[in-house]
Every structure is written in structure tokens, then in C-alpha cells.
Design a protein around this motif. Structure first.
Motif, PDB file in Angstrom:
ATOM      1  N   ALA A 206       0.811  -1.216   0.000  1.00  0.00           N
ATOM      2  CA  ALA A 206       0.000   0.000   0.000  1.00  0.00           C
ATOM      3  C   ALA A 206       0.842   1.264   0.000  1.00  0.00           C
ATOM      4  O   ALA A 206       0.366   2.337  -0.381  1.00  0.00           O
ATOM      5  CB  ALA A 206      -0.938   0.003   1.211  1.00  0.00           C
ATOM      6  N   TYR A 207       2.091   1.166   0.404  1.00  0.00           N
ATOM      7  CA  TYR A 207       3.010   2.304   0.365  1.00  0.00           C
ATOM      8  C   TYR A 207       3.783   2.377  -0.944  1.00  0.00           C
ATOM      9  O   TYR A 207       4.546   3.312  -1.171  1.00  0.00           O
ATOM     10  CB  TYR A 207       3.993   2.222   1.536  1.00  0.00           C
ATOM     11  N   GLY A 208       3.624   1.377  -1.804  1.00  0.00           N
ATOM     12  CA  GLY A 208       4.344   1.358  -3.067  1.00  0.00           C
ATOM     13  C   GLY A 208       5.699   0.694  -3.001  1.00  0.00           C
ATOM     14  O   GLY A 208       6.476   0.767  -3.961  1.00  0.00           O
ATOM     15  N   ASP A 209       6.017   0.038  -1.871  1.00  0.00           N
ATOM     16  CA  ASP A 209       7.295  -0.667  -1.740  1.00  0.00           C
ATOM     17  C   ASP A 209       7.260  -1.944  -2.575  1.00  0.00           C
ATOM     18  O   ASP A 209       6.335  -2.757  -2.459  1.00  0.00           O
ATOM     19  CB  ASP A 209       7.561  -1.042  -0.278  1.00  0.00           C
TER      20      ASP A 209
ATOM     21  N   PHE B  13      -0.924  -3.224  -4.452  1.00  0.00           N
ATOM     22  CA  PHE B  13      -1.607  -2.084  -5.062  1.00  0.00           C
ATOM     23  C   PHE B  13      -0.701  -1.464  -6.133  1.00  0.00           C
ATOM     24  O   PHE B  13      -0.595  -0.243  -6.255  1.00  0.00           O
ATOM     25  CB  PHE B  13      -1.966  -1.044  -3.992  1.00  0.00           C
ATOM     26  N   CYS B  14      -0.057  -2.312  -6.914  1.00  0.00           N
ATOM     27  CA  CYS B  14       0.816  -1.819  -7.977  1.00  0.00           C
ATOM     28  C   CYS B  14      -0.027  -1.220  -9.103  1.00  0.00           C
ATOM     29  O   CYS B  14      -1.250  -1.395  -9.158  1.00  0.00           O
ATOM     30  CB  CYS B  14       1.697  -2.953  -8.507  1.00  0.00           C
TER      31      CYS B  14
ATOM     32  N   CYS C 155      -2.147  -3.755 -11.035  1.00  0.00           N
ATOM     33  CA  CYS C 155      -3.379  -4.151 -10.346  1.00  0.00           C
ATOM     34  C   CYS C 155      -4.444  -3.058 -10.478  1.00  0.00           C
ATOM     35  O   CYS C 155      -5.616  -3.334 -10.761  1.00  0.00           O
ATOM     36  CB  CYS C 155      -3.096  -4.433  -8.874  1.00  0.00           C
ATOM     37  N   LYS C 156      -4.040  -1.825 -10.270  1.00  0.00           N
ATOM     38  CA  LYS C 156      -5.000  -0.719 -10.359  1.00  0.00           C
ATOM     39  C   LYS C 156      -5.589  -0.609 -11.759  1.00  0.00           C
ATOM     40  O   LYS C 156      -6.807  -0.415 -11.925  1.00  0.00           O
ATOM     41  CB  LYS C 156      -4.320   0.590  -9.977  1.00  0.00           C
ATOM     42  N   THR C 157      -4.753  -0.728 -12.767  1.00  0.00           N
ATOM     43  CA  THR C 157      -5.222  -0.618 -14.149  1.00  0.00           C
ATOM     44  C   THR C 157      -6.149  -1.767 -14.501  1.00  0.00           C
ATOM     45  O   THR C 157      -7.206  -1.568 -15.116  1.00  0.00           O
ATOM     46  CB  THR C 157      -4.023  -0.597 -15.117  1.00  0.00           C
ATOM     47  N   ARG C 158      -5.759  -2.980 -14.126  1.00  0.00           N
ATOM     48  CA  ARG C 158      -6.596  -4.147 -14.424  1.00  0.00           C
ATOM     49  C   ARG C 158      -7.942  -4.031 -13.716  1.00  0.00           C
ATOM     50  O   ARG C 158      -8.989  -4.300 -14.304  1.00  0.00           O
ATOM     51  CB  ARG C 158      -5.859  -5.423 -14.003  1.00  0.00           C
ATOM     52  N   ALA C 159      -7.913  -3.640 -12.450  1.00  0.00           N
ATOM     53  CA  ALA C 159      -9.163  -3.499 -11.690  1.00  0.00           C
ATOM     54  C   ALA C 159     -10.047  -2.402 -12.293  1.00  0.00           C
ATOM     55  O   ALA C 159     -11.277  -2.560 -12.387  1.00  0.00           O
ATOM     56  CB  ALA C 159      -8.846  -3.178 -10.236  1.00  0.00           C
TER      57      ALA C 159
ATOM     58  N   LEU D 195      -9.301   0.832  -6.904  1.00  0.00           N
ATOM     59  CA  LEU D 195      -8.588   0.302  -5.736  1.00  0.00           C
ATOM     60  C   LEU D 195      -8.034   1.388  -4.818  1.00  0.00           C
ATOM     61  O   LEU D 195      -7.501   1.076  -3.743  1.00  0.00           O
ATOM     62  CB  LEU D 195      -7.422  -0.585  -6.195  1.00  0.00           C
ATOM     63  N   ARG D 196      -8.165   2.640  -5.183  1.00  0.00           N
ATOM     64  CA  ARG D 196      -7.513   3.687  -4.416  1.00  0.00           C
ATOM     65  C   ARG D 196      -8.064   3.801  -2.991  1.00  0.00           C
ATOM     66  O   ARG D 196      -7.306   4.032  -2.047  1.00  0.00           O
ATOM     67  CB  ARG D 196      -7.636   5.024  -5.142  1.00  0.00           C
ATOM     68  N   HIS D 197      -9.375   3.617  -2.833  1.00  0.00           N
ATOM     69  CA  HIS D 197      -9.964   3.708  -1.496  1.00  0.00           C
ATOM     70  C   HIS D 197      -9.476   2.551  -0.619  1.00  0.00           C
ATOM     71  O   HIS D 197      -9.106   2.755   0.539  1.00  0.00           O
ATOM     72  CB  HIS D 197     -11.496   3.699  -1.603  1.00  0.00           C
ATOM     73  N   ALA D 198      -9.447   1.349  -1.197  1.00  0.00           N
ATOM     74  CA  ALA D 198      -8.950   0.192  -0.446  1.00  0.00           C
ATOM     75  C   ALA D 198      -7.481   0.385  -0.080  1.00  0.00           C
ATOM     76  O   ALA D 198      -7.058   0.070   1.046  1.00  0.00           O
ATOM     77  CB  ALA D 198      -9.129  -1.083  -1.265  1.00  0.00           C
ATOM     78  N   GLN D 199      -6.704   0.924  -0.993  1.00  0.00           N
ATOM     79  CA  GLN D 199      -5.291   1.172  -0.719  1.00  0.00           C
ATOM     80  C   GLN D 199      -5.126   2.133   0.455  1.00  0.00           C
ATOM     81  O   GLN D 199      -4.287   1.914   1.342  1.00  0.00           O
ATOM     82  CB  GLN D 199      -4.602   1.742  -1.962  1.00  0.00           C
TER      83      GLN D 199
END
Length: 396
Positions: free
Chosen positions: A128-131, A199-200, A203-207, A214-218
Motif C-alpha cells: 500500500a506504500y508502493g514498496d 496495489f501496484c 493491479c490498479k489498471t486491471r481493476a 482500488l484507491r480507497h482500499a489502498q
């Protein structure tokens, strides 16, 4: 019933391919499941007359891949030195196995690949932090999916495998996947799960293409991670976390929606790989978790069972009664697909032969269609008699 044993190419080369196949057949096994791609490690080799410790090359392929098939891909594979030095290895394996009437399956590690993750960080799972989690390629990423399809098509057109066994075709957990991991916080199972969620951008694009943002879940998961890191002392796991599964997060519908979507990524990739399998080769999904827990890795056990030819359920650390219960639960969830039990022949997972025999008997009573044992080169030769006795006990 099918009885196979996992092993590595270096085991067969050190011991001798013909000798190894003879020993495997003498143990009443019907097949061998041999590594085609693998990760790093440090292995004690009790069977090898040449060495006692082996360090595999990380993220390499153990077959002579056809370079032209990968030229248009972002991900470029590397062949293990062992295969470069023994280019006719697989021909010798199939010849020796044929003499003993043994089937040969390809044990294929899929998305657990630190070498490729380091070379192509843009294709890895990101929290979720982008790591970036370099050890886990993301199943949402188009380049990862194309690489997996190319690799399996390359492998199965070159060699007449009985089956391909897919390990790590999923999102992976947070712990035990890298070197010298440090956790001074005291992470619970739930904490580890939250840190494993991806949350890469892929994943966001596919969802988003499927109507899910997915931004709210992230953001929700990110806040939970912040809370984990700010506590003076860790909180114990809520027992309902494992009991309820995804429904545990019912008060956060954005997270529930995300977790249900996450499993469709793995299911769709398993389906795409099944579609390219030649008729002579079965495709088995290797599950480290039983149906009530597979959601932790983004795996919908029931949906996978409708798609792939079979599932191998690994009951590695389970005591005998749990092995029976796990396989009964898996049998109930697996529809009509073939269901195999994966068992280690390790100590202390098995304190003695009797404990191992109990596990095999209880799995058979629960309705398993076969077994895959772990691992030919990693156990003393004397334990091969445990396998033979277990198989003979089931045939009485």
C-alpha cells in the motif's frame, strides 16, 4: 493412484540419473516431479556423493529454453549453469524414467523470482506504500502473464511431460520469502497479510478496466499499516480473522471488493495457462494452503479446481489428524478435479516412520487421488523405505 517425488536436477546429476530413477522405482513410486524453474536457497544434500551443501542459482530456468520465443518480451530468462553444462539432461531423464515406467512432471516455480524482480522492479508486487517486493512478480502485470505463458509453451512443446505443477502462481505472503528478514514490531498473521496486499499500477489498471477503483482500499490498508507501526506493543490476532476470512473486513466494503477481485487475477492466469497445455500434459495448481485459507494468497480454491486438471495440497507442517482434515476439506471444495497430497518426508515434521505412515493413511481415507513427496535429494536414503512402506500399505 499416482505417487510422485519432487527432486532437483543437481540431485540426479550427483547421484546418477539411472541410479536415481532405479531407487525411485524401487520405492514403488510411479513418477518423478523435477524442477524446471526455481529460486535461491541453501540445501543440505545428504544423498550427494559429491557435496553436502548446494546453493541454487536464483530465478533461473532448468531447461534449454528457445531464445527466439522470448525476443519480443520485456522479461528475458536465464538458463542455469547446470543446464548449460548438461544440454542433454532432459533427454537422459526421460530415457531413464521410461526404462523404469516412471512419469516425468515439471515442477515449475512461477512468480517467486527475486532475480527477475530485481532486474524488472516494475513488474513486482507493491504494498500500500508502493514498496516493491522483489521476490514476488505480480500476476496482474501483462508482461508477467505473457512470460509465464511463453515459458510453459516452450517447456511443454519441447518435452512430453505427464504434468506441470505450478508453484507460487499467486500473490505471496509477507514473511519467509527473502533473506535476513527483520521485524522488530511483532507482526501478527493479520498484520503480515495486510503488508502482503498488492496495489501496484498493474493491479490498479486491471481493476479499473473491470470497474473497480482500488484507491480507497489502498488508503484504508495504508492507514492500518500506519497503526501497526505506531503501536508500542503488538495486538494479538483476533480469532475471527481466520474464521471469517474475507468477511472479517465486512465493515470496509472497499477492502472486501478488492479481496474478491484479487482472487480473479490468479484464477484468470491459471485459466490462460490451462488453455495452452498440450493434450498430453496435465496442469496442476500447487496450493500451500487449504480452501479456508487460500484467500490469504489471492487463491479461490473452488474456482481453480474448475479450471486446472488438478490441485496439489501441501500439508507440510501438519500433524496426522490435520492432514486428514485438510484433505477432507479440500476434497469437498475441489469439485471433480484430481486432488493430490503434498507431504514432506522431513524431520521434525515426521518424528518417525509411524507418524509419516499415519499421514499417508489419513490422506488416503480422506479421498486423495495421489501423493507427491518432498524431497528425493534432501532426505537420507533410509527414508525412501518409509515411502515404499506407505505405498505398499495402501495397495493391500
Amino acid at each position: 493412484m499416482n505417487y510422485s517425488i519432487w527432486t532437483y536436477p543437481w540431485d540426479l546429476l550427483d547421484i546418477g540419473i539411472d541410479q536415481a530413477m532405479t531407487e525411485i522405482a524401487q520405492a514403488k513410486l510411479t513418477g518423478v516431479s523435477l524442477t524446471t524453474s526455481y529460486h535461491a536457497g541453501r540445501f543440505l544434500q545428504p544423498r550427494s556423493p559429491k557435496r553436502k551443501v548446494y546453493f541454487p542459482e536464483d530465478g533461473t530456468l532448468y531447461f534449454p529454453f528457445q531464445k527466439e520465443k522470448y525476443r519480443s518480451l520485456l522479461i528475458q530468462p536465464t538458463a542455469a549453469s547446470l543446464i548449460k553444462e548438461n544440454p542433454n539432461f532432459w533427454d537422459l531423464v526421460f530415457e531413464a524414467a521410461g526404462k523404469q515406467n516412471l512419469t516425468v512432471s515439471g515442477w515449475t516455480v512461477c512468480l517467486h523470482n527475486t532475480k527477475l524482480g530485481m532486474e524488472y522492479p516494475e513488474i513486482t508486487v507493491k504494498n500500500a506504500y508502493g514498496d516493491a517486493y522483489f521476490y514476488n512478480l505480480c500476476p496482474s502485470h501483462g508482461e508477467v502473464r505473457q512470460y509465464m505463458k511463453t515459458m510453459l509453451e516452450d517447456l511443454t512443446t519441447q518435452y512430453p511431460f505427464h504434468a506441470i505443477e505450478l508453484e507460487s502462481l499467486n500473490y505471496m505472503g509477507f514473511p519467509h520469502e527473502f533473506h535476513h528478514e527483520k521485524d522488530g514490531v511483532g507482526l501478527s498473521e493479520k498484520d503480515q497479510f495486510l503488508l502482503s496486499l498488492c496495489f501496484c499500477d498493474a493491479c490498479k489498471t486491471r481493476a479499473q478496466r473491470e470497474g473497480i477503483d482500488l484507491r480507497h482500499a489502498q488508503q484504508t490498508v495504508k492507514q492500518w499499516i500506519d497503526a501497526i507501526c505506531e503501536r508500542e506493543l503488538p495486538l494479538p490476532d483476533d480469532p475471527q480473522f481466520m474464521q471469517l476470512g474475507i468477511d472479517y473486513f465486512a465493515e470496509h466494503p472497499e477492502v472486501v471488493e478488492y479481496l474478491h477481485w484479487r482472487s480473479t487475477v490468479v484464477t484468470s492466469l491459471a485459466k490462460e495457462l490451462q488453455e495452452i497445455m498440450p493434450a498430453r500434459t496435465q496442469l496442476y495448481f500447487l496450493s500451500l494452503l487449504t480452501p479456508n485459507m487460500s484467500w490469504l494468497f489471492g487463491v479461490d480454491f473452488q474456482e481453480i479446481s474448475k479450471i486446472n486438471d488438478g490441485i496439489v495440497v501441501c500439508c507440510y507442517d501438519s500433524p496426522p489428524q490435520q492432514v486428514g482434515a485438510s484433505m477432507a476439506q479440500s476434497k469437498k471444495a475441489a469439485n471433480a478435479t484430481q486432488l493430490h497430497t503434498g507431504l514432506r518426508v522431513f524431520y521434525p515434521e515426521n518424528h518417525n516412520k509411524a507418524e509419516f505412515l499415519d499421514k499417508v493413511a489419513l490422506a488416503e481415507a480422506a479421498g486423495t487421488n495421489g501423493f507427491v513427496f518432498y524431497n528425493y535429494g534432501l532426505i537420507p536414503k533410509a527414508r525412501m523405505t518409509w515411502i515404499r512402506e506407505a505405498i505398499e500399505s495402501l495397495s493391500k
